[in-house]
Motif scaffolding. Structure first.
Motif, PDB file in Angstrom:
ATOM      1  N   THR A  62       0.846  -1.192   0.000  1.00 56.21           N
ATOM      2  CA  THR A  62       0.000   0.000   0.000  1.00 56.21           C
ATOM      3  C   THR A  62       0.879   1.238   0.000  1.00 56.21           C
ATOM      4  O   THR A  62       1.795   1.352   0.817  1.00 56.21           O
ATOM      5  CB  THR A  62      -0.908   0.018   1.245  1.00 56.21           C
ATOM      6  OG1 THR A  62      -1.874  -1.023   1.125  1.00 56.21           O
ATOM      7  CG2 THR A  62      -1.626   1.351   1.399  1.00 56.21           C
ATOM      8  N   LEU A  63       0.577   2.165  -0.908  1.00 57.28           N
ATOM      9  CA  LEU A  63       1.259   3.458  -0.986  1.00 57.28           C
ATOM     10  C   LEU A  63       0.215   4.523  -0.685  1.00 57.28           C
ATOM     11  O   LEU A  63      -0.686   4.765  -1.492  1.00 57.28           O
ATOM     12  CB  LEU A  63       1.871   3.647  -2.376  1.00 57.28           C
ATOM     13  CG  LEU A  63       2.768   2.500  -2.865  1.00 57.28           C
ATOM     14  CD1 LEU A  63       3.235   2.747  -4.288  1.00 57.28           C
ATOM     15  CD2 LEU A  63       3.933   2.275  -1.921  1.00 57.28           C
ATOM     16  N   GLY A  64       0.311   5.151   0.479  1.00 60.08           N
ATOM     17  CA  GLY A  64      -0.717   6.068   0.956  1.00 60.08           C
ATOM     18  C   GLY A  64      -0.831   7.351   0.159  1.00 60.08           C
ATOM     19  O   GLY A  64       0.064   7.721  -0.617  1.00 60.08           O
ATOM     20  N   ALA A  65      -1.931   8.051   0.369  1.00 59.01           N
ATOM     21  CA  ALA A  65      -2.216   9.303  -0.336  1.00 59.01           C
ATOM     22  C   ALA A  65      -1.062  10.290  -0.183  1.00 59.01           C
ATOM     23  O   ALA A  65      -0.489  10.425   0.894  1.00 59.01           O
ATOM     24  CB  ALA A  65      -3.495   9.925   0.214  1.00 59.01           C
ATOM     25  N   ASN A  66      -0.706  10.920  -1.288  1.00 61.70           N
ATOM     26  CA  ASN A  66       0.306  11.980  -1.322  1.00 61.70           C
ATOM     27  C   ASN A  66       1.713  11.545  -0.922  1.00 61.70           C
ATOM     28  O   ASN A  66       2.575  12.378  -0.699  1.00 61.70           O
ATOM     29  CB  ASN A  66      -0.111  13.178  -0.460  1.00 61.70           C
ATOM     30  CG  ASN A  66      -1.296  13.893  -1.053  1.00 61.70           C
ATOM     31  OD1 ASN A  66      -1.258  14.310  -2.205  1.00 61.70           O
ATOM     32  ND2 ASN A  66      -2.351  14.006  -0.277  1.00 61.70           N
ATOM     33  N   CYS A  67       1.977  10.244  -0.827  1.00 65.93           N
ATOM     34  CA  CYS A  67       3.357   9.823  -0.577  1.00 65.93           C
ATOM     35  C   CYS A  67       4.159   9.959  -1.867  1.00 65.93           C
ATOM     36  O   CYS A  67       3.597  10.068  -2.957  1.00 65.93           O
ATOM     37  CB  CYS A  67       3.419   8.404  -0.018  1.00 65.93           C
ATOM     38  SG  CYS A  67       3.126   7.083  -1.209  1.00 65.93           S
ATOM     39  N   THR A  68       5.484   9.981  -1.736  1.00 65.48           N
ATOM     40  CA  THR A  68       6.378  10.062  -2.890  1.00 65.48           C
ATOM     41  C   THR A  68       7.343   8.893  -2.839  1.00 65.48           C
ATOM     42  O   THR A  68       7.964   8.636  -1.802  1.00 65.48           O
ATOM     43  CB  THR A  68       7.165  11.389  -2.888  1.00 65.48           C
ATOM     44  OG1 THR A  68       6.241  12.476  -2.975  1.00 65.48           O
ATOM     45  CG2 THR A  68       8.148  11.456  -4.046  1.00 65.48           C
ATOM     46  N   ILE A  69       7.474   8.197  -3.963  1.00 61.76           N
ATOM     47  CA  ILE A  69       8.408   7.086  -4.085  1.00 61.76           C
ATOM     48  C   ILE A  69       9.524   7.545  -5.024  1.00 61.76           C
ATOM     49  O   ILE A  69       9.312   7.708  -6.225  1.00 61.76           O
ATOM     50  CB  ILE A  69       7.722   5.814  -4.644  1.00 61.76           C
ATOM     51  CG1 ILE A  69       6.453   5.468  -3.846  1.00 61.76           C
ATOM     52  CG2 ILE A  69       8.711   4.661  -4.680  1.00 61.76           C
ATOM     53  CD1 ILE A  69       6.672   5.203  -2.374  1.00 61.76           C
ATOM     54  N   VAL A  70      10.714   7.793  -4.468  1.00 59.87           N
ATOM     55  CA  VAL A  70      11.855   8.224  -5.268  1.00 59.87           C
ATOM     56  C   VAL A  70      12.334   7.020  -6.076  1.00 59.87           C
ATOM     57  O   VAL A  70      12.445   5.909  -5.552  1.00 59.87           O
ATOM     58  CB  VAL A  70      12.965   8.797  -4.369  1.00 59.87           C
ATOM     59  CG1 VAL A  70      14.187   9.180  -5.188  1.00 59.87           C
ATOM     60  CG2 VAL A  70      12.445  10.017  -3.600  1.00 59.87           C
ATOM     61  N   CYS A  71      12.631   7.242  -7.333  1.00 59.03           N
ATOM     62  CA  CYS A  71      12.955   6.146  -8.249  1.00 59.03           C
ATOM     63  C   CYS A  71      14.149   5.316  -7.784  1.00 59.03           C
ATOM     64  O   CYS A  71      15.009   5.786  -7.050  1.00 59.03           O
ATOM     65  CB  CYS A  71      13.221   6.697  -9.646  1.00 59.03           C
ATOM     66  SG  CYS A  71      14.563   7.890  -9.733  1.00 59.03           S
ATOM     67  N   GLY A  72      14.153   4.062  -8.247  1.00 56.70           N
ATOM     68  CA  GLY A  72      15.261   3.166  -7.966  1.00 56.70           C
ATOM     69  C   GLY A  72      15.100   2.315  -6.729  1.00 56.70           C
ATOM     70  O   GLY A  72      16.041   1.640  -6.329  1.00 56.70           O
ATOM     71  N   VAL A  73      13.923   2.308  -6.124  1.00 60.87           N
ATOM     72  CA  VAL A  73      13.725   1.530  -4.899  1.00 60.87           C
ATOM     73  C   VAL A  73      12.801   0.344  -5.162  1.00 60.87           C
ATOM     74  O   VAL A  73      12.081   0.298  -6.158  1.00 60.87           O
ATOM     75  CB  VAL A  73      13.145   2.384  -3.741  1.00 60.87           C
ATOM     76  CG1 VAL A  73      14.066   3.551  -3.419  1.00 60.87           C
ATOM     77  CG2 VAL A  73      11.742   2.856  -4.047  1.00 60.87           C
ATOM     78  N   THR A  74      12.837  -0.598  -4.227  1.00 63.78           N
ATOM     79  CA  THR A  74      11.907  -1.716  -4.217  1.00 63.78           C
ATOM     80  C   THR A  74      11.120  -1.654  -2.915  1.00 63.78           C
ATOM     81  O   THR A  74      11.703  -1.558  -1.838  1.00 63.78           O
ATOM     82  CB  THR A  74      12.651  -3.064  -4.319  1.00 63.78           C
ATOM     83  OG1 THR A  74      13.335  -3.116  -5.577  1.00 63.78           O
ATOM     84  CG2 THR A  74      11.688  -4.240  -4.218  1.00 63.78           C
ATOM     85  N   ILE A  75       9.798  -1.697  -3.045  1.00 61.66           N
ATOM     86  CA  ILE A  75       8.903  -1.721  -1.892  1.00 61.66           C
ATOM     87  C   ILE A  75       8.503  -3.180  -1.688  1.00 61.66           C
ATOM     88  O   ILE A  75       7.938  -3.808  -2.582  1.00 61.66           O
ATOM     89  CB  ILE A  75       7.633  -0.871  -2.147  1.00 61.66           C
ATOM     90  CG1 ILE A  75       7.981   0.533  -2.637  1.00 61.66           C
ATOM     91  CG2 ILE A  75       6.748  -0.847  -0.902  1.00 61.66           C
ATOM     92  CD1 ILE A  75       8.660   1.415  -1.652  1.00 61.66           C
ATOM     93  N   GLY A  76       8.804  -3.728  -0.518  1.00 59.64           N
ATOM     94  CA  GLY A  76       8.557  -5.139  -0.240  1.00 59.64           C
ATOM     95  C   GLY A  76       7.083  -5.496  -0.192  1.00 59.64           C
ATOM     96  O   GLY A  76       6.209  -4.637  -0.027  1.00 59.64           O
ATOM     97  N   GLU A  77       6.800  -6.801  -0.293  1.00 57.46           N
ATOM     98  CA  GLU A  77       5.411  -7.252  -0.326  1.00 57.46           C
ATOM     99  C   GLU A  77       4.680  -6.890   0.967  1.00 57.46           C
ATOM    100  O   GLU A  77       5.237  -6.959   2.055  1.00 57.46           O
ATOM    101  CB  GLU A  77       5.319  -8.751  -0.612  1.00 57.46           C
ATOM    102  CG  GLU A  77       5.833  -9.650   0.465  1.00 57.46           C
ATOM    103  CD  GLU A  77       5.587 -11.113   0.137  1.00 57.46           C
ATOM    104  OE1 GLU A  77       5.183 -11.445  -0.988  1.00 57.46           O
ATOM    105  OE2 GLU A  77       5.790 -11.932   1.037  1.00 57.46           O
TER     106      GLU A  77
END
Length: 193
Positions: free
Chosen positions: A109-124
């Motif tokens: 889950t990626l919450g409202a208005n969060c930012t994911i900077v490129c090049g990362v892996t978000i685990g299951e």
């Protein structure tokens, strides 16, 4: 069964879209995109050419998925959350050959208005809180919050906070499902998979 596309949406020729997917108002899907079954693309979503979206993902309003973003099955992207694809963008310098891959693993889950900077892996089944800025890899089941994001806990597959320490050893049950989670060596896993 086919997919549904609202009249105001634009789906470029060549896009692969799975059965049961719903594409809502003012969405633009580029021709190279691959979208799974049962996906929901909310109002004003943009999906670039080099994007893969797994089955049963929910992309809420105003989210842009840029080249080299991959979402595995069952990912939730909250309203107006942001992906990037260039680490150090400049308007006057062309960096299209520097796009970094971002992978969001199953059930995250990626919450409202969060930012994911490129090049990362978000685990299951990780959970990124609203407004957080993620600039490094996230462990499976980790609860992340803040700017920059830091781990503040662990979450179950159901989306409930687990009573586990941040590190060390421990065991907890999800209050909703009864599933058991084991923390060992700084990694959390669900024993019922």
């Amino acid at each position: 069964m086919a997919h549904y596309t609202h009249d105001s949406a634009i789906v470029d020729e060549g896009a692969q879209i799975g059965d049961g997917t719903r594409i809502w108002h003012f969405v633009h899907v580029c021709g190279g995109a691959v979208i799974g079954k049962g996906v929901s693309l909310g109002q004003n979503v943009f999906v670039a050419n080099k994007v893969v979206i797994g089955d049963r993902c929910k992309i809420q309003n105003n989210v842009s998925l840029y080249d080299r973003v991959t979402l595995e099955e069952g990912v939730f992207c909250g309203p107006s959350m942001v992906f990037t694809n260039v680490y150090n963008p400049r308007s006057l310098i062309e960096r299209k050959d520097e796009y970094r891959e971002t992978v969001v693993r199953r059930g995250a889950t990626l919450g409202a208005n969060c930012t994911i900077v490129c090049g990362v892996t978000i685990g299951e089944f990780a959970f990124v809180a609203a407004g957080a800025v993620v600039n490094r890899d996230v462990k499976p089941y980790a609860l992340m919050a803040g700017v920059p994001a830091r781990q503040i806990g662990w979450m179950s597959r159901y989306g409930e906070r687990l009573d586990l320490p941040l590190s060390g050893e421990g065991e907890a049950r999800c209050a909703q499902t009864g599933e058991t989670y084991l923390l060992s060596g700084g990694e959390c896993q669900c024993l019922q998979q």
